[in-house]
Design an enzyme around this catalytic site. Structure first.
Site, PDB file in Angstrom:
ATOM      1  N   LYS A 100       5.638   6.198 -12.103  1.00 48.12           N
ATOM      2  CA  LYS A 100       4.227   6.476 -12.384  1.00 48.12           C
ATOM      3  C   LYS A 100       4.105   7.484 -13.526  1.00 48.12           C
ATOM      4  O   LYS A 100       3.298   7.293 -14.447  1.00 48.12           O
ATOM      5  CB  LYS A 100       3.515   6.985 -11.128  1.00 48.12           C
ATOM      6  CG  LYS A 100       3.317   5.902 -10.069  1.00 48.12           C
ATOM      7  CD  LYS A 100       2.810   6.450  -8.733  1.00 48.12           C
ATOM      8  CE  LYS A 100       2.760   5.325  -7.703  1.00 48.12           C
ATOM      9  NZ  LYS A 100       2.347   5.762  -6.374  1.00 48.12           N
TER      10      LYS A 100
ATOM     11  N   GLN B 277       1.678  11.046  -3.026  1.00 51.40           N
ATOM     12  CA  GLN B 277       2.569   9.936  -2.691  1.00 51.40           C
ATOM     13  C   GLN B 277       2.760   9.872  -1.174  1.00 51.40           C
ATOM     14  O   GLN B 277       3.038  10.887  -0.528  1.00 51.40           O
ATOM     15  CB  GLN B 277       3.914  10.118  -3.416  1.00 51.40           C
ATOM     16  CG  GLN B 277       4.863   8.943  -3.281  1.00 51.40           C
ATOM     17  CD  GLN B 277       4.358   7.656  -3.929  1.00 51.40           C
ATOM     18  OE1 GLN B 277       3.607   7.679  -4.902  1.00 51.40           O
ATOM     19  NE2 GLN B 277       4.745   6.524  -3.377  1.00 51.40           N
TER      20      GLN B 277
ATOM     21  N   ASP C 293      -6.163   6.780  -6.200  1.00 54.72           N
ATOM     22  CA  ASP C 293      -5.513   5.851  -5.280  1.00 54.72           C
ATOM     23  C   ASP C 293      -6.545   5.089  -4.446  1.00 54.72           C
ATOM     24  O   ASP C 293      -6.221   4.096  -3.810  1.00 54.72           O
ATOM     25  CB  ASP C 293      -4.590   6.627  -4.314  1.00 54.72           C
ATOM     26  CG  ASP C 293      -3.121   6.390  -4.592  1.00 54.72           C
ATOM     27  OD1 ASP C 293      -2.788   5.357  -5.201  1.00 54.72           O
ATOM     28  OD2 ASP C 293      -2.303   7.251  -4.197  1.00 54.72           O
TER      29      ASP C 293
HETATM   30  N1  GUN Z   1       3.205   4.781  -1.052  1.00 53.39           N
HETATM   31  C1  GUN Z   1       3.405   3.458  -1.145  1.00 53.39           C
HETATM   32  N2  GUN Z   1       2.504   2.919  -1.989  1.00 53.39           N
HETATM   33  C2  GUN Z   1       1.722   3.923  -2.415  1.00 53.39           C
HETATM   34  C3  GUN Z   1       0.615   3.991  -3.307  1.00 53.39           C
HETATM   35  O1  GUN Z   1       0.141   3.003  -3.878  1.00 53.39           O
HETATM   36  N3  GUN Z   1       0.097   5.230  -3.490  1.00 53.39           N
HETATM   37  C4  GUN Z   1       0.586   6.320  -2.884  1.00 53.39           C
HETATM   38  N4  GUN Z   1       0.007   7.482  -3.105  1.00 53.39           N
HETATM   39  N5  GUN Z   1       1.602   6.293  -2.041  1.00 53.39           N
HETATM   40  C5  GUN Z   1       2.159   5.095  -1.820  1.00 53.39           C
END
Ligand code: GUN
Length: 289
Positions: free
Chosen positions: A52, A96, A119
């Site tokens: 990311k 995350q 998100d």
């Molecule tokens: N863990 C697994 N997928 C995601 C996601 O799309 N965003 C976040 N913040 N954590 C995750």
């Protein structure tokens, strides 16, 4: 059979994001910023966060990663989120997941300012999305919708089976498809006869993290299969939840793993981040008018 090429589409979107970022900098003097919070040392989470922040850099988005030890208290995370909510250089905040067991995930997600919730996991954005209103949409299901659109696949009136009902993938996926006028069946671990549901589907979206969950006998001839699963085999190979080799022979379209939904998730996070930056700029402009 046509491959739903998420890698190619994500590259196209990332290029568009990059030029939008340049535009925002030149015309409005703003640089979008994303803050990522990583708690603990889970290697998969660290790898995602790394991807990311690398994607942000390539697009010209400012990004910072707050790494915290597994033992950090919930209050300390809340303190850091409060600081980031106030930080004018940060447009988007992403925590995350999963978080360690001693941390209340809902309390953390609800502490993110809804206008920075790139998100789309805050109840405010979840609620608005469910109502079909403007909101931040979780990146993975958002990416799936974009991938279908790219291949002119309109879910309207189709029987869609979503396998998985998590808050971050399955539920928002079903919601978006319902809002697109599909007839949606959501299956999960309590579903009694999964095959009965998948076999009837024009589109199957599966994301549960189980190797070979979807086999060829479970798929209708000509169905569209979107594989949202990510599993690492013992030999290090990355696979989805679909028995790709055999299922692909029966499909009209199928997304591969890797190179399908995964890259789309990253691209849509960038899209959400510049959206947050644009909305901030609009709010500030209105205040100054
Ligand atoms: N863990 C697994 N997928 C995601 C996601 O799309 N965003 C976040 N913040 N954590 C995750």
């Amino acid at each position: 059979m046509t491959i739903l090429d998420g890698k190619a589409l994500s590259n196209k979107i990332k290029e568009e994001v990059k030029s939008e970022v340049q535009d925002l900098q030149m015309k409005k003097g703003i640089t979008p910023g994303l803050a990522v919070v990583l708690v603990g040392a889970d290697p998969a989470s660290a790898a995602y966060v790394n991807m990311k922040s690398k994607a942000c850099k390539q697009a010209g988005i400012y990004s910072i990663v707050h790494e915290m030890p597994e033992t950090i208290s919930q209050d300390k995370i809340l303190e850091i989120l409060a600081m980031m909510n106030k930080n004018p250089n940060i447009d988007g905040i992403l925590v995350q997941l999963p978080l360690p067991k001693h941390v209340d995930t809902t309390a953390i997600l609800e502490a993110i300012a809804p206008e920075k919730d790139v998100d789309g996991f805050h109840a405010y954005n979840t609620g608005r999305m469910t109502l079909g209103l403007e909101s931040f949409v979780p990146a993975t299901p958002y990416g799936v919708m974009q991938l279908l659109k790219e291949y002119d696949i309109n879910p309207e009136g189709k029987n869609v089976c979503v396998v998985g009902a998590s808050n971050i993938v399955g539920k928002p996926m079903s919601t978006l498809l319902l809002n697109a006028n599909a007839t949606v069946t959501t299956c999960h671990i309590y579903t009694k006869n999964l095959k009965e549901h998948t076999k009837n589907a024009d589109i199957i979206c599966v994301g549960v993290g189980k190797v070979n969950l979807i086999t060829e006998d479970m798929v209708k001839e000509g169905a569209i299969v979107v594989d949202i699963g990510i599993n690492r085999l013992e030999n290090g190979k990355l696979v989805g939840d679909v028995d790709f080799e055999n299922v692909s022979k029966k499909c009209s379209y199928i997304s591969p793993v890797p190179g399908g939904v995964g890259p789309m998730t990253i691209a849509m996070l960038l899209v959400n981040t510049i959206k947050a930056a644009k909305l901030r700029e609009e709010r500030e402009r209105k205040l100054n008018d």
